[in-house]
Design an enzyme around this catalytic site. Structure first.
Site, mmCIF file in Angstrom:
data_model
loop_
_atom_site.group_PDB
_atom_site.id
_atom_site.type_symbol
_atom_site.label_atom_id
_atom_site.label_comp_id
_atom_site.label_asym_id
_atom_site.label_seq_id
_atom_site.Cartn_x
_atom_site.Cartn_y
_atom_site.Cartn_z
ATOM 1 N N LYS A 126 0.980 -1.109 0.006
ATOM 2 C CA LYS A 126 -0.007 -0.044 0.099
ATOM 3 C C LYS A 126 0.906 1.295 -0.027
ATOM 4 O O LYS A 126 2.073 1.221 0.525
ATOM 5 C CB LYS A 126 -0.738 0.037 1.157
ATOM 6 C CG LYS A 126 -2.213 0.896 0.973
ATOM 7 C CD LYS A 126 -3.225 -0.035 0.481
ATOM 8 C CE LYS A 126 -4.466 0.671 0.293
ATOM 9 N NZ LYS A 126 -5.594 -0.315 -0.288
HETATM 10 N N1 GLU Z 1 -7.470 -0.256 -3.470
HETATM 11 C C1 GLU Z 1 -7.977 -1.389 -3.760
HETATM 12 C C2 GLU Z 1 -8.142 -2.362 -2.543
HETATM 13 O O1 GLU Z 1 -8.208 -1.864 -1.509
HETATM 14 C C3 GLU Z 1 -7.462 -1.967 -5.123
HETATM 15 C C4 GLU Z 1 -6.149 -2.537 -5.051
HETATM 16 C C5 GLU Z 1 -5.668 -3.156 -6.319
HETATM 17 O O2 GLU Z 1 -6.215 -3.091 -7.280
HETATM 18 O O3 GLU Z 1 -4.338 -3.236 -6.157
HETATM 19 O O4 GLU Z 1 -8.479 -3.451 -2.590
#
Ligand code: GLU
Length: 436
Positions: A126
């Site tokens: 993240k």
């Molecule tokens: N931000 C989204 C999540 O929390 C998508 C993450 C992604 O597609 O890598 O699942």
């Protein structure tokens, strides 16, 4: 259980650890308390427990940006790769004034378990930049994104870490990240990010994927509980990309959307909302406030409505000790990350509420991110039906695997999903052994 890799085998999981001690308002603690509980149930090797409880990489970068005024501002950016044993780090980047390293680390761990629950070959990561995009011009935002990308560029790559959109980031920002990375590499690398515009390697169906995934697991849950899909009453809290698409798709399946809300408050219609009309209103006015064919209701009261399915699809910790006792939904589908506190879990369990946990319920987004990455790497793009069919298969299979785990171990779906995910990551660690 031994890892066979020389990991410490002294028990470090304290027997007195209990969800009662979880700090209710802290996402990292809430996540870790569930992790600990699931790890205990799995009798996870203590050495492996230590490995999985720590992030692999935490990067902090200064992001100097030349503002339109001619002044220079320095922002702080983070990227955390929590675990990459099953594949490249995967997870979004958020731009928010209150982002912290702790929060990003918790969300990176969340992504690790999320990718493992749906069994896609990614680890978890993240990112975040401490900034308020609503006060920035497009040019400032672009310079911020490019400088942040160059700050973390050594970590990025289709084989090492693949970002995606998250809070306040979108397709356009992904395009800048892809371009910055590609300019450094001297060739176009579209698989370095997902959630890109379709014209530059994005996947059809990606934008709708999280909401679609919520609908698929909700449908599976209703069928398991013997609640007829036709006419089942849903309440959706949060009407952004996840909530609005989930509501639309549940409506298409024959469910009645009783009430929905955004940050301006909620709207309710006893006979069921005309979702198409609500969507049209939203397109024109950008907020639900003022929608004519419904009564208004506060976000707090909306959470406590009598319904078959409640979809919290906005913020963290909206179901806590304060309101869990008054929740009347039979099923909760967690469209948001972390909408339920660890303490509220216990109350909902005792009430017999069927909670489809976030790491399963909202995994549709990252699943189609995986499809996007596969398509980019293969240079061959699928039609939308293929994307949706494959998503459906993965979500349904994962839902049933989590239910089976829950039955086998007599635990909630939340703990079962963590157990399934931890076991999958742990299995890879055992096989790979420890590089010393
Ligand atoms: N931000 C989204 C999540 O929390 C998508 C993450 C992604 O597609 O890598 O699942």
């Amino acid at each position: 259980m031994s890892t066979g890799s020389g990991l410490d085998s002294r028990p470090i999981i304290r027997p007195d650890r209990d969800l009662r001690f979880a700090h209710e308002e802290h996402p990292l603690e809430a996540l870790m308390s569930r992790f600990d509980y699931a790890a205990e149930r799995l009798h996870l090797d203590p050495g492996l427990y230590k490995v999985l409880r720590n992030p692999e990489h935490q990067v902090i970068v200064s992001v100097p940006v030349l503002l339109d005024s001619g002044e220079t501002e320095v922002y702080t950016g983070y990227r955390v790769i929590y675990n990459s044993s099953r594949g490249p780090g995967k997870g979004g980047i958020r731009f928010r004034p209150d982002v912290t390293l702790d929060e990003v680390t918790a969300l990176a761990a969340w992504m690790t378990w999320k990718c493992a629950v749906v069994n896609i070959p990614f680890g978890g990561a993240k990112g975040g930049v401490v900034c308020d995009p609503s006060t920035m011009s497009v040019g400032e935002l672009e310079r911020l994104t490019r400088r942040y990308t160059s700050g973390i560029i050594d970590k990025l790559g289709p084989d090492s870490d693949v970002p995606a959109p998250d809070v306040n980031t979108n397709e356009r920002i992904m395009a800048w990240i892809m371009d910055t990375y590609s300019m450094h590499k001297r060739h176009t690398v579209n698989a370095v990010v997902t959630g890109k515009p379709i014209t530059m390697g994005g996947s059809l169906g990606r934008r709708e994927a999280t909401g679609r995934g919520c609908m698929i697991v909700t449908r599976a849950a209703l069928s398991r509980l013997g609640i007829p899909l036709q006419g089942a009453r849903a309440v959706v809290q949060g009407f952004g990309n996840v909530g609005s698409i989930a509501a639309q798709m549940m409506h298409e399946q024959g469910m009645s959307i009783h009430a929905v809300s955004d940050h301006t408050g909620g709207i309710i219609n006893e006979k069921g909302l005309d979702v198409t009309g609500v969507m049209a209103w939203l397109k024109e006015h950008r907020v639900l406030e003022g929608y004519p064919n419904a009564d208004s209701i506060s976000n707090e009261d909306l959470m406590e409505l009598e319904c078959d399915v409640l979809v919290p699809a906005a913020l963290e910790h909206v179901i806590t000790m304060k309101n869990a006792e008054r929740i009347k939904a039979r099923v909760i589908c967690e469209g948001a990350n972390g909408p339920t506190s660890a303490r509220a879990d216990k109350i909902l369990d005792a009430k017999g509420v069927f909670v489809i946990p976030d790491i399963l319920a909202n995994a549709g987004g990252v699943t189609v991110s995986y499809f996007e990455w596969v398509q980019d790497r293969g240079g061959y793009f699928w039609d939308e039906d293929t994307v949706n069919e494959r998503l459906e298969k993965i979500m349904e299979r994962s839902f049933h695997e989590v239910c089976t785990m829950a039955e086998q171990h007599g635990v909630s779906l939340r703990i079962a999903s963590y157990m399934l995910a931890i076991e999958r990551v742990a299995a890879v660690h055992r096989l790979r052994g420890m590089y010393a």
